[in-house]
Design a protein around this motif. Sequence first.
Motif, PDB file in Angstrom:
ATOM      1  N   MET A  98       0.831  -1.195   0.000  1.00 37.02           N
ATOM      2  CA  MET A  98       0.000   0.000   0.000  1.00 37.02           C
ATOM      3  C   MET A  98       0.868   1.248   0.000  1.00 37.02           C
ATOM      4  O   MET A  98       1.926   1.280   0.620  1.00 37.02           O
ATOM      5  N   LYS A  99       0.430   2.287  -0.707  1.00 41.71           N
ATOM      6  CA  LYS A  99       1.130   3.554  -0.715  1.00 41.71           C
ATOM      7  C   LYS A  99       0.560   4.473   0.359  1.00 41.71           C
ATOM      8  O   LYS A  99      -0.655   4.570   0.529  1.00 41.71           O
ATOM      9  N   LEU A 100       1.452   5.161   1.069  1.00 41.65           N
ATOM     10  CA  LEU A 100       1.059   6.096   2.122  1.00 41.65           C
ATOM     11  C   LEU A 100       1.795   7.411   1.943  1.00 41.65           C
ATOM     12  O   LEU A 100       2.991   7.420   1.621  1.00 41.65           O
ATOM     13  N   THR A 101       1.094   8.506   2.168  1.00 43.22           N
ATOM     14  CA  THR A 101       1.726   9.813   2.265  1.00 43.22           C
ATOM     15  C   THR A 101       1.569  10.299   3.700  1.00 43.22           C
ATOM     16  O   THR A 101       0.492  10.189   4.286  1.00 43.22           O
ATOM     17  N   VAL A 102       2.642  10.827   4.271  1.00 45.29           N
ATOM     18  CA  VAL A 102       2.593  11.434   5.603  1.00 45.29           C
ATOM     19  C   VAL A 102       2.889  12.917   5.459  1.00 45.29           C
ATOM     20  O   VAL A 102       3.952  13.301   4.960  1.00 45.29           O
ATOM     21  N   LEU A 103       1.957  13.745   5.871  1.00 44.49           N
ATOM     22  CA  LEU A 103       2.130  15.195   5.840  1.00 44.49           C
ATOM     23  C   LEU A 103       2.534  15.674   7.227  1.00 44.49           C
ATOM     24  O   LEU A 103       1.764  15.569   8.177  1.00 44.49           O
ATOM     25  N   GLY A 104       3.753  16.157   7.349  1.00 46.34           N
ATOM     26  CA  GLY A 104       4.242  16.623   8.644  1.00 46.34           C
ATOM     27  C   GLY A 104       5.494  15.886   9.045  1.00 46.34           C
ATOM     28  O   GLY A 104       5.478  14.658   9.174  1.00 46.34           O
ATOM     29  N   CYS A 105       6.581  16.622   9.278  1.00 46.60           N
ATOM     30  CA  CYS A 105       7.875  15.986   9.553  1.00 46.60           C
ATOM     31  C   CYS A 105       8.343  16.225  10.981  1.00 46.60           C
ATOM     32  O   CYS A 105       9.545  16.252  11.244  1.00 46.60           O
ATOM     33  N   GLY A 106       7.384  16.404  11.911  1.00 49.61           N
ATOM     34  CA  GLY A 106       7.749  16.435  13.326  1.00 49.61           C
ATOM     35  C   GLY A 106       8.123  15.039  13.801  1.00 49.61           C
ATOM     36  O   GLY A 106       8.197  14.093  13.014  1.00 49.61           O
ATOM     37  N   ARG A 107       8.310  14.883  15.102  1.00 46.53           N
ATOM     38  CA  ARG A 107       8.799  13.593  15.593  1.00 46.53           C
ATOM     39  C   ARG A 107       7.801  12.478  15.344  1.00 46.53           C
ATOM     40  O   ARG A 107       8.193  11.353  14.992  1.00 46.53           O
ATOM     41  N   TRP A 108       6.492  12.737  15.479  1.00 47.91           N
ATOM     42  CA  TRP A 108       5.495  11.684  15.303  1.00 47.91           C
ATOM     43  C   TRP A 108       5.282  11.373  13.828  1.00 47.91           C
ATOM     44  O   TRP A 108       5.246  10.217  13.420  1.00 47.91           O
ATOM     45  N   GLY A 109       5.162  12.404  13.004  1.00 53.59           N
ATOM     46  CA  GLY A 109       4.981  12.179  11.584  1.00 53.59           C
ATOM     47  C   GLY A 109       6.161  11.458  10.964  1.00 53.59           C
ATOM     48  O   GLY A 109       5.994  10.521  10.160  1.00 53.59           O
ATOM     49  N   THR A 110       7.357  11.867  11.340  1.00 56.84           N
ATOM     50  CA  THR A 110       8.553  11.221  10.805  1.00 56.84           C
ATOM     51  C   THR A 110       8.641   9.772  11.254  1.00 56.84           C
ATOM     52  O   THR A 110       8.998   8.879  10.468  1.00 56.84           O
ATOM     53  N   PHE A 111       8.298   9.507  12.517  1.00 56.41           N
ATOM     54  CA  PHE A 111       8.315   8.118  12.972  1.00 56.41           C
ATOM     55  C   PHE A 111       7.320   7.268  12.195  1.00 56.41           C
ATOM     56  O   PHE A 111       7.646   6.161  11.754  1.00 56.41           O
ATOM     57  N   LEU A 112       6.100   7.757  12.032  1.00 52.67           N
ATOM     58  CA  LEU A 112       5.090   6.985  11.312  1.00 52.67           C
ATOM     59  C   LEU A 112       5.536   6.698   9.884  1.00 52.67           C
ATOM     60  O   LEU A 112       5.320   5.591   9.364  1.00 52.67           O
ATOM     61  N   ALA A 113       6.151   7.682   9.240  1.00 53.93           N
ATOM     62  CA  ALA A 113       6.646   7.472   7.883  1.00 53.93           C
ATOM     63  C   ALA A 113       7.730   6.396   7.862  1.00 53.93           C
ATOM     64  O   ALA A 113       7.717   5.491   7.005  1.00 53.93           O
ATOM     65  N   CYS A 114       8.655   6.478   8.787  1.00 50.80           N
ATOM     66  CA  CYS A 114       9.734   5.489   8.843  1.00 50.80           C
ATOM     67  C   CYS A 114       9.195   4.093   9.150  1.00 50.80           C
ATOM     68  O   CYS A 114       9.560   3.109   8.491  1.00 50.80           O
ATOM     69  N   TYR A 115       8.332   4.025  10.140  1.00 48.02           N
ATOM     70  CA  TYR A 115       7.811   2.727  10.574  1.00 48.02           C
ATOM     71  C   TYR A 115       7.009   2.050   9.469  1.00 48.02           C
ATOM     72  O   TYR A 115       7.198   0.863   9.172  1.00 48.02           O
ATOM     73  N   HIS A 116       6.110   2.776   8.852  1.00 51.25           N
ATOM     74  CA  HIS A 116       5.254   2.171   7.837  1.00 51.25           C
ATOM     75  C   HIS A 116       5.989   1.922   6.529  1.00 51.25           C
ATOM     76  O   HIS A 116       5.512   1.139   5.694  1.00 51.25           O
ATOM     77  N   SER A 117       7.153   2.551   6.342  1.00 51.37           N
ATOM     78  CA  SER A 117       7.912   2.292   5.124  1.00 51.37           C
ATOM     79  C   SER A 117       8.560   0.908   5.134  1.00 51.37           C
ATOM     80  O   SER A 117       9.074   0.456   4.108  1.00 51.37           O
ATOM     81  N   GLU A 118       8.524   0.224   6.287  1.00 57.06           N
ATOM     82  CA  GLU A 118       9.065  -1.139   6.339  1.00 57.06           C
ATOM     83  C   GLU A 118       8.236  -2.099   5.491  1.00 57.06           C
ATOM     84  O   GLU A 118       8.766  -3.065   4.927  1.00 57.06           O
ATOM     85  N   LYS A 119       6.925  -1.835   5.388  1.00 53.52           N
ATOM     86  CA  LYS A 119       6.050  -2.746   4.653  1.00 53.52           C
ATOM     87  C   LYS A 119       5.263  -2.046   3.542  1.00 53.52           C
ATOM     88  O   LYS A 119       4.540  -2.707   2.800  1.00 53.52           O
ATOM     89  N   ASN A 120       5.388  -0.722   3.448  1.00 51.74           N
ATOM     90  CA  ASN A 120       4.605   0.035   2.478  1.00 51.74           C
ATOM     91  C   ASN A 120       5.505   1.004   1.722  1.00 51.74           C
ATOM     92  O   ASN A 120       6.635   1.286   2.133  1.00 51.74           O
TER      93      ASN A 120
END
Length: 320
Positions: free
Chosen positions: A1-23
Amino acid sequence: MKLTVLGCGRWGTFLACYHSEKNDVLLWGRPGSKSFAALQRERKNAYLALPPQLRLESELSAALAFAQVVIISISAQQLRDLARHIARFDVTGKTFILCMKGIEVDSGKRLTQVFCEEVRQPVGLAVWVGPGHVQDFSAGIPNCMVVDSADPATTDFIVEHLNSDLIRLYKGRDLIGTEVGAAAKNVIGIAAGMLDGAGYSSLKGALMARGAREIARLIRAMGGNELSAYGLCHLGDYEATLFSAHSHNRRFGESFIKGEPFDQLAEGASTVKALVCLGKEYEVDLPICRTVYGMLYEKRSAAEALPSLFSRTVKGEFDY
């Protein structure tokens, strides 16, 4: 699945990194943002390093076109402005997930209301809130969070596709309660920090009990289910906010009492303004929120205000 994360604070960046393991994930940051420029330059922040597969983008149009599922993680008071920019593009059919907690100060509106007022297109919309800090998740420490939406099918879709062993997602069925509870939790976190700063940490147990009861009354008056205040969105998030060294809101409250500077975002400092107004609008007594507001914005002293945190007319614990 493709995901876009808008926001590069600590939470947004973590979610982007974490979900990029499988997406396939793209992380967007505002043009001119120092945090985003640092990520582009160094591929890391204070909490984690970006995986090589994670894409970075500063053009909002490209970020929105990239994926059908868009996570937004920014300051709550900036949401309306971002939503206005999003509304310029065709986002019909996309699913937006607000991974943020707050109430708009100027209007007293919940974040999903703010988003819908600006993005008048048929989209899926949900909130994702609850306990958990980037520092703990990055260390592999699991936690539970809650997803809620006005559309149960949207909630089901998000939980089905983004649930994991590290972040276990539960399905909320009370959007009003989930949003208000999550936002108000940050205000109770500031109160906890104030108690810590004044040397009254032993009162935090009472703060947890009375704080949850206070917010339950407000949720009920606003048309939500008061039991949501005792769920993951509010009471379930207390440990991560009232006691954690990682909590910006708790640290802000403690620094405020000690007269020390604090330069991190503490959403509760804005949210308390909205809650006090909502309390008046719905005729709900919010003594803890009013106390925090008085200290932050009316120059009430700690010696005067903190003893009144739990002051109410003598009555049964669960009387209204």
